[in-house]
Design an enzyme around this catalytic site. Structure first.
Site, short mmCIF file in Angstrom:
data_model
loop_
_atom_site.label_atom_id
_atom_site.label_comp_id
_atom_site.label_asym_id
_atom_site.label_seq_id
_atom_site.Cartn_x
_atom_site.Cartn_y
_atom_site.Cartn_z
NE ARG A 73 -2.28 8.06 -5.21
CZ ARG A 73 -1.04 8.20 -4.76
NH1 ARG A 73 -0.33 7.14 -4.39
NH2 ARG A 73 -0.50 9.40 -4.69
CG LEU A 76 -1.92 -1.12 1.40
CD1 LEU A 76 -2.69 -0.95 2.70
CD2 LEU A 76 -2.88 -1.18 0.22
CG ASP A 77 0.47 4.16 -3.00
OD1 ASP A 77 1.41 3.44 -3.40
OD2 ASP A 77 -0.47 4.53 -3.73
NE ARG A 78 4.73 9.26 4.68
CZ ARG A 78 5.92 9.71 5.07
NH1 ARG A 78 6.96 9.58 4.29
NH2 ARG A 78 6.07 10.27 6.26
#
Length: 307
Positions: free
Chosen positions: A236, A134-136
């Protein structure tokens, strides 16, 4: 970390070598060599070598042991919400503002640091192996493997798309009731980070979405998404592509009036347990900041159905 595995050899595996049998169970060549060199293979209590043939009714015992933790990961007391844990894996509900791996400028504030602290407090060595990423700023469910074999099998499952993930996101505007976004994703020009829809050079990517709620007050939609592929920044990029970017997304829509991060949450995981083969199902509700956007008057609920 220590783990023992026992296999009673059935007729269908009689005559196979130990190495061939172990590969059929998901062991990589590296793990087989590691176990062999440590003397961790026995058949009916006697040490065995990997070319040895197996007979029906024999018991093959594999002793897997890792005595050293991941180097260069500093144990740090950080949030580490454990949803589930057994001898082979953990499910973590990752908070926002937490990278997955240490990197330049992020040496002590990552999920890896939190995991190192957790196992240090238990007095157990641990090699950090995260399966889905997962992204930050993305929150939600993640799988951590607790030993080399579970990591190997889970990674194979991931590459075969046998780990099914669903997400909740808040997107700008009134998103259509449901649909699919099939648009290839590639690197944006002159950037190692940004991605974009690239019809000529991009990799195939498909995202299915369904609107759950529309909030008129904030002019945004709560959307449930299911991925057929796992491209970098896929949700996104795809949501921006159809004109409904995520608010607070510093890369693709740096509009922070509603959110200080992209409102994206890994809400569901479904997969077979790598060792027991049991069907595993996990769900985790929205974090507080995403709930806040969807709260108050102006909500228009949409009937819940599978995307």
């Amino acid at each position: 970390m220590k783990r023992d595995f026992y296999y009673i050899i059935g007729a269908e595996h009689a005559g196979e070598s130990i190495e061939f049998f172990l590969k059929s169970k998901g062991y990589s060549k590296h793990i087989i060599i590691q176990v062999r060199d440590a003397g961790g293979i026995t058949v009916d209590g006697s040490h065995a070598i990997t070319p040895q043939k197996l007979n029906q009714g024999q018991t093959l015992h594999i002793h897997l042991e890792e005595m050293v933790s991941s180097p260069r990961i500093v144990p740090t007391p950080l949030p580490f919400p454990i949803i589930y844990e057994d001898e082979d894996l953990m499910i973590i509900n990752k908070p926002s503002n937490m990278p997955i791996h240490p990197s330049q400028g992020n040496f002590e504030n990552t999920l890896a640091n939190a995991a190192a602290w957790y196992f240090q407090q238990k007095g157990e060595p641990y090699v950090y192996r995260v399966i889905n990423r997962l992204d930050r700023d993305t929150t939600g469910l993640l799988i951590l493997a607790k030993h080399a074999l579970s990591a190997c099998i889970l990674s194979q499952m991931s590459s075969r798309r046998e780990i099914h993930r669903e997400y909740l996101a808040i997107a700008r505007g009134r998103v259509g009731s449901r649909g699919s976004i099939c648009a290839p994703i590639g690197r944006a020009d002159a950037s190692t980070v940004l991605r974009c829809v690239d019809w000529e050079n991009g990799d195939d990517a498909c995202t299915h979405y369904r609107r759950i709620l529309y909030c008129e007050r904030a002019d945004c939609s709560l959307v449930r998404l299911r991925l057929e592929t796992g491209r970098t920044h896929q949700i996104r990029v795809h949501m921006k592509h159809i004109g409904h970017p995520l608010p607070g997304d510093f890369l693709y829509n740096p509009d922070y009036r509603l959110m200080k991060r992209q409102p994206l949450h890994s809400c569901q995981l479904d997969f077979c347990h790598p060792i027991t083969r049991e069907e595993m199902h996990f769900e985790e509700g929205l974090p507080g900041d995403m709930q806040w956007i969807c709260s108050g008057e102006g909500l228009s609920p949409i009937p819940s159905e599978a995307p």
